[in-house]
Structure formats: structure tokens, C-alpha cells
Design a protein around this motif. Structure first.
Motif, PDB file in Angstrom:
ATOM      1  N   ASN A   6       7.895  -6.392   0.925  1.00 22.59           N
ATOM      2  CA  ASN A   6       7.365  -7.694   1.313  1.00 22.59           C
ATOM      3  C   ASN A   6       6.929  -7.659   2.784  1.00 22.59           C
ATOM      4  O   ASN A   6       7.479  -8.356   3.619  1.00 22.59           O
ATOM      5  CB  ASN A   6       8.452  -8.760   1.096  1.00 22.59           C
ATOM      6  CG  ASN A   6       7.949 -10.170   1.298  1.00 22.59           C
ATOM      7  OD1 ASN A   6       6.819 -10.492   0.951  1.00 22.59           O
ATOM      8  ND2 ASN A   6       8.792 -11.019   1.865  1.00 22.59           N
ATOM      9  N   TYR A   7       5.931  -6.829   3.066  1.00 24.66           N
ATOM     10  CA  TYR A   7       5.617  -6.563   4.473  1.00 24.66           C
ATOM     11  C   TYR A   7       4.263  -7.101   4.930  1.00 24.66           C
ATOM     12  O   TYR A   7       3.876  -6.936   6.071  1.00 24.66           O
ATOM     13  CB  TYR A   7       5.697  -5.061   4.742  1.00 24.66           C
ATOM     14  CG  TYR A   7       7.085  -4.506   4.490  1.00 24.66           C
ATOM     15  CD1 TYR A   7       8.168  -4.921   5.265  1.00 24.66           C
ATOM     16  CD2 TYR A   7       7.324  -3.602   3.467  1.00 24.66           C
ATOM     17  CE1 TYR A   7       9.446  -4.442   5.035  1.00 24.66           C
ATOM     18  CE2 TYR A   7       8.603  -3.117   3.231  1.00 24.66           C
ATOM     19  CZ  TYR A   7       9.658  -3.533   4.020  1.00 24.66           C
ATOM     20  OH  TYR A   7      10.926  -3.064   3.785  1.00 24.66           O
ATOM     21  N   LYS A   8       3.539  -7.751   4.042  1.00 27.52           N
ATOM     22  CA  LYS A   8       2.228  -8.272   4.431  1.00 27.52           C
ATOM     23  C   LYS A   8       2.385  -9.467   5.373  1.00 27.52           C
ATOM     24  O   LYS A   8       3.327 -10.250   5.259  1.00 27.52           O
ATOM     25  CB  LYS A   8       1.429  -8.695   3.192  1.00 27.52           C
ATOM     26  CG  LYS A   8       1.012  -7.517   2.323  1.00 27.52           C
ATOM     27  CD  LYS A   8       0.182  -7.979   1.140  1.00 27.52           C
ATOM     28  CE  LYS A   8      -0.253  -6.792   0.280  1.00 27.52           C
ATOM     29  NZ  LYS A   8      -1.041  -7.218  -0.902  1.00 27.52           N
ATOM     30  N   GLU A   9       1.441  -9.599   6.267  1.00 26.88           N
ATOM     31  CA  GLU A   9       1.508 -10.656   7.274  1.00 26.88           C
ATOM     32  C   GLU A   9       1.548 -12.038   6.639  1.00 26.88           C
ATOM     33  O   GLU A   9       2.267 -12.932   7.109  1.00 26.88           O
ATOM     34  CB  GLU A   9       0.305 -10.554   8.215  1.00 26.88           C
ATOM     35  CG  GLU A   9       0.344 -11.527   9.371  1.00 26.88           C
ATOM     36  CD  GLU A   9      -0.848 -11.377  10.298  1.00 26.88           C
ATOM     37  OE1 GLU A   9      -1.104 -12.312  11.082  1.00 26.88           O
ATOM     38  OE2 GLU A   9      -1.532 -10.334  10.232  1.00 26.88           O
ATOM     39  N   GLU A  10       0.817 -12.225   5.543  1.00 24.99           N
ATOM     40  CA  GLU A  10       0.769 -13.546   4.913  1.00 24.99           C
ATOM     41  C   GLU A  10       2.096 -13.945   4.260  1.00 24.99           C
ATOM     42  O   GLU A  10       2.296 -15.111   3.889  1.00 24.99           O
ATOM     43  CB  GLU A  10      -0.361 -13.612   3.873  1.00 24.99           C
ATOM     44  CG  GLU A  10      -0.330 -12.511   2.833  1.00 24.99           C
ATOM     45  CD  GLU A  10      -1.224 -11.340   3.207  1.00 24.99           C
ATOM     46  OE1 GLU A  10      -1.775 -10.709   2.292  1.00 24.99           O
ATOM     47  OE2 GLU A  10      -1.373 -11.063   4.421  1.00 24.99           O
ATOM     48  N   SER A  11       3.023 -12.992   4.104  1.00 22.71           N
ATOM     49  CA  SER A  11       4.337 -13.298   3.525  1.00 22.71           C
ATOM     50  C   SER A  11       5.355 -13.716   4.574  1.00 22.71           C
ATOM     51  O   SER A  11       6.457 -14.154   4.240  1.00 22.71           O
ATOM     52  CB  SER A  11       4.871 -12.070   2.775  1.00 22.71           C
ATOM     53  OG  SER A  11       3.980 -11.685   1.750  1.00 22.71           O
ATOM     54  N   ASN A  52       3.264   0.484   9.733  1.00 20.87           N
ATOM     55  CA  ASN A  52       4.151  -0.424   9.009  1.00 20.87           C
ATOM     56  C   ASN A  52       5.573  -0.361   9.573  1.00 20.87           C
ATOM     57  O   ASN A  52       5.890   0.487  10.411  1.00 20.87           O
ATOM     58  CB  ASN A  52       4.140  -0.123   7.503  1.00 20.87           C
ATOM     59  CG  ASN A  52       4.588   1.295   7.177  1.00 20.87           C
ATOM     60  OD1 ASN A  52       5.537   1.817   7.776  1.00 20.87           O
ATOM     61  ND2 ASN A  52       3.925   1.934   6.223  1.00 20.87           N
TER      62      ASN A  52
END
Length: 476
Positions: A275-280, A440
């Protein structure tokens, strides 16, 4: 660039730039940096605007040193084998395949041709396996040592020394893992090779130093080699050993871990895997925040809440005599942990190993490496620190690249037990808060673990500067 007190250096195997920060902090001009790991070198290059704004980014070169040295025109590299040649692993081969070739790169060639001399050569040629040298039971220590010496990856220091042979720097610094000191043949191999490097050769010395003895909250032992060009050593009655004595004279008491990382926001563990995306990400104002790679709130807002700006943070954030403060908090983002690990983290007692009776409840949920002792009690075999909560009243254990894989043995001792974030690891390593790590979250941790602590780099840089000043003054 070789004006008074404006000395030049090259950083090979530079990684994310620990030594680069240290030497830049003391006014050294970076002529060239090189590494084969692209994410780490991207980090160094990204921060160049703060650390070395006068250095052209083209002088930060991604490439295999085996190809880079060919542009020097210094002849072949001779490996020194003891009959136990080890082939490169698929991982190493793939890394080299992914890295763009610099063999026929005219820009790289011309860049190297432009550099006729540097004052200092620094770097940490990687040495595979020496941290594990005493752990295998498949052969005796002598046999294992021979195998490690013969591993082609452990001959990379020979390419490093080709730069010393060509450029004849006044001083050379090599950093490496403590484990190779147990392999006396390898320690001697590096020292003896450095002694006869170039037409003039080098006066050499090596010592194991611990970062906690130089004002860092980290128990990190590494071996360092210093080489001082022999003609200078003789002319100015100076030795590599004396330079080490200057460094050791700068020993300081370590801070406690709580004074290094507890002012950072006490974020929770990431609630989802991968769960590493910026939007999360959540805002730092959200009580469920698990961190952000670049904070939405200002650095000043996040760091200054009820906390004094202590001496350690002044130390790491000061560069060339000025305190620098970022606009945002960088790389403070946690990873996902499953329910079992979260239970173990919660019940670990800071600073105590798993087999300690006080960790009985945490041990009850550990599912691998378990044995029963003669009384039928549950124990872990092998590494007792496979789960370990850091002690806020003491120093951290060594920050290593394995943090990329998991953080079970680096559990934060604060309100929300979880593995430490890249920013917390960077703080322990003494990286400035304004230093941004690219890539990342996992790779950021690898970069940080592989680096030389910048504050320790500054200690060496200061000692080198004193030696160079002494040489310059007496040459007049």
C-alpha cells in the motif's frame, strides 16, 4: 578547484551519499561520484543541489566500476586468488545487466580525462559475505576465508585502487564491514595493495571504529583504512596512524535513541500490504496516518510540537556551518505488518531478546525457528533478535540494508509498535532531515543501511582537512 582549503575528492561506490555529505560538509569539492545501484545514485544526484551545487550532475556516473576504470588507461586488474574461485550470483549478474554500459561512453571518458588529480579518494568497495564469515559450518574458518577472498565481488577494491594509481591522491579512505577484519588475509591484502599503489605508494593504517563513539545513537562497527601518500608522509613527518589518532580524539558520548527519533510523528503501521502509492496516504492530521513520503503539513509544524530542537538534530542538519530546514518531512512512511507480527511487536520488551523470560508472551506467537529446551520451554534457535524492539534509553543496533526485506528486528518502541520508517533509520544513521531519499520505501531503507553515517564521514573529512592544511602550509 584546488585553492587553499578547497580540496577535491572522488567518491566511488558512493551509494546514497553518506561520505559525500560528510566531506561536502567540511568544504571538499566533489569531482566525481560513481555507483552501480541506480536508486541510491538517484538519491545522491537529487540532493546535489544542497550538498554540492557547484558539481555538474554529469559527474555523478551510474555504471560498473569494472568498465569505468578502463577509461583511466592504467592496465589490467590482477585478482589475487587462493584457489577457491567463487562465481558471481545471478543477482549480481542481473544488476550489471540492468546498468547502462559506460565502456564506450565518450562523455564519461572525457569527464575522467578532465580530472588530472584529486586530493582525496574515498569509498566503500562492497565485500560479499564477510559479515557472515563465522556463521557457516560447511568449512573451517581458513577455508571460508579463502573462498571469500577469491569471490570476484571482493576484488572490487582493486578497481578502486586503480583510481589512486592514476590520480595519485594525497589521501585514501576505504570503509568496509567489520567482518573482514576476522579474515586476516583479506585485511592484509587491502593494506598491502594500498601500500604499493602507484609510483609512490601509501603509508597505511586500519582500525575498527564504532559509530556510537562519535555521537551517534547506533552500535555500528566498521573497519576503515587510511592511506597517506608515502612521499608526503616522509616529507612532513606525518603518518596514517597519526590521522587515526586525530579521529579517535574526537570521540563523543552517544545520545539516547529517544532523543534521536521520538520527536518524529508517532504514526501507525500501514494497514494494507503493498500500500505504497501516494494516493493511498492519509494526512498527518489524520489519527490513522501511517506516514507520507512527502508530508502535507510543514516540517516545522510536525517536528516542533512540544519538542525542543536538541543538539543531535542541530548536528545532523547543520551543513557548512548553517542549519538547514526542509519545508516538509520526508520519507516518514511505515510498512504493513500482519496481525501476528503486530501482536509480537506489542508484547516485546525494549532491548530484550526473544529468549528472555520477559518476552514469553511475544515468543508465544513466533512460528519459525522454534525449538524446546531440556525443560520443554519454547525457544528460538539461531538469531534471538529476529524480533527485537529497540531500547529508547540506549543506542540502536546497526542499521543494515536487510531492513529492505523486513523490519522485525527494528521495532519502534513508541506508542504504535511497528518497524522503523526510512526517516527514523536515516536519523539513526545521522542523515540530515533535508536529505530526500528517492525510490520506494523498501529501497530507501536499503540505501540508508548501506551508507556510511554522514556525521562519521565529517569526522574523517575534518581530520583529512587538518592533514592537508598541514601539508599545504609546509609546502610554501
Amino acid at each position: 578547484m584546488n585553492k587553499k582549503n578547497n580540496y577535491t575528492y572522488i567518491d566511488l561506490f558512493a551509494g546514497a551519499g553518506g561520505l559525500t555529505i560528510g566531506f561536502g560538509n567540511k568544504g571538499f569539492h566533489l569531482e566525481l561520484a560513481n555507483d552501480i545501484a541506480e536508486p541510491a545514485l538517484d538519491t545522491l544526484k537529487y540532493n546535489l543541489k544542497n550538498t554540492h551545487p557547484e558539481t555538474n550532475q554529469e559527474r555523478v556516473i551510474l555504471g560498473d566500476i569494472k568498465e569505468l576504470y578502463e577509461h583511466l588507461g592504467t592496465g589490467n586488474v590482477d585478482y589475487e586468488m587462493q584457489g577457491h574461485m567463487v562465481v558471481e550470483t545471478n543477482k549480481e549478474i542481473e544488476l550489471r545487466k540492468r546498468t547502462p554500459s559506460v565502456r564506450n561512453n565518450e562523455t564519461v571518458k572525457n569527464t575522467l580525462l578532465e580530472i588530472s588529480h584529486v586530493d582525496v579518494l574515498v569509498g566503500g568497495p562492497p565485500c560479499q559475505g564477510f559479515s557472515m564469515i563465522g556463521r557457516s559450518k560447511k568449512a573451517n574458518l581458513e577455508e571460508r576465508t579463502k573462498g571469500f577472498i577469491d569471490d570476484p565481488r571482493n576484488q572490487l577494491f582493486k578497481y578502486y585502487l586503480k583510481f589512486a594509481e592514476k590520480l595519485s591522491p594525497k589521501l585514501v579512505l576505504i570503509e568496509n564491514v567489520k567482518g573482514l577484519a576476522s579474515a586476516s588475509g583479506y585485511r592484509d591484502l587491502i593494506e598491502n595493495s594500498l601500500k604499493i599503489t602507484g609510483e609512490l605508494g601509501y603509508d597505511t593504517s586500519s582500525k575498527i571504529l564504532n559509530a556510537k563513539d562519535f555521537g551517534l545513537a547506533q552500535n555500528r562497527e566498521r573497519i576503515f583504512f587510511i592511506g597517506l601518500r608515502k612521499d608526503l608522509a616522509e616529507k612532513f613527518n606525518l603518518t596514517a596512524e597519526e590521522i587515526f589518532e586525530t579521529i579517535i580524539a574526537n570521540k563523543k558520548q552517544p545520545p539516547k535513541l529517544k532523543d534521536v527519533i521520538f520527536d518524529l510523528p508517532q504514526i501507525k503501521a500501514n494497514p494494507k500490504p503493498n500500500n505504497y502509492k501516494e494516493e493511498s496516504e492519509y494526512s498527518f492530521s489524520n489519527p490513522d496516518c501511517f506516514g507520507k513520503n512527502i508530508s502535507d503539513l510543514s516540517y516545522k509544524t510536525l517536528i516542533s510540537k512540544g519538542k525542543n530542537y536538541n543538539n543531535y538534530k542541530k548536528l545532523i542538519n547543520t551543513y557548512k556551518g548553517k542549519q538547514l530546514e526542509p519545508k516538509h518531512l520526508y520519507n516518514h512512511k511505515s510498512r504493513y505488518h500482519n496481525e501476528r507480527d503486530r501482536f509480537i511487536y506489542k508484547h516485546l520488551v525494549p532491548g530484550k531478546y526473544l529468549n528472555d523470560p520477559v518476552n514469553e508472551k511475544a515468543l508465544s506467537k513466533v512460528t519459525y525457528g522454534i525449538v524446546k529446551d531440556e525443560n520443554g520451554n519454547k525457544k528460538v534457535s539461531g538469531f534471538e533478535d529476529k524480533y527485537f524492539k529497540l531500547d529508547p534509553e540506549s543506542v540502536s543496533k546497526t542499521i543494515i540494508a536487510h531492513l529492505e526485506t523486513d523490519g522485525n528486528s527494528y521495532v519502534h518502541p513508541g506508542e504504535f509498535p511497528r518497524s522503523i520508517t526510512p526517516r527514523e533509520a536515516a536519523r539513526i544513521q545521522s542523515f540530515p532531515d533535508w536529505y530526500f531519499f528517492t525510490g520506494n520505501t523498501r529501497n530507501q531503507l536499503k540505501q540508508i543501511g548501506n551508507a556510511v553515517p554522514p556525521v562519521l564521514g565529517s569526522v574523517f573529512a575534518e581530520a583529512f582537512k587538518e592533514a592537508l592544511d598541514r601539508i599545504n602550509e609546509n609546502e610554501k
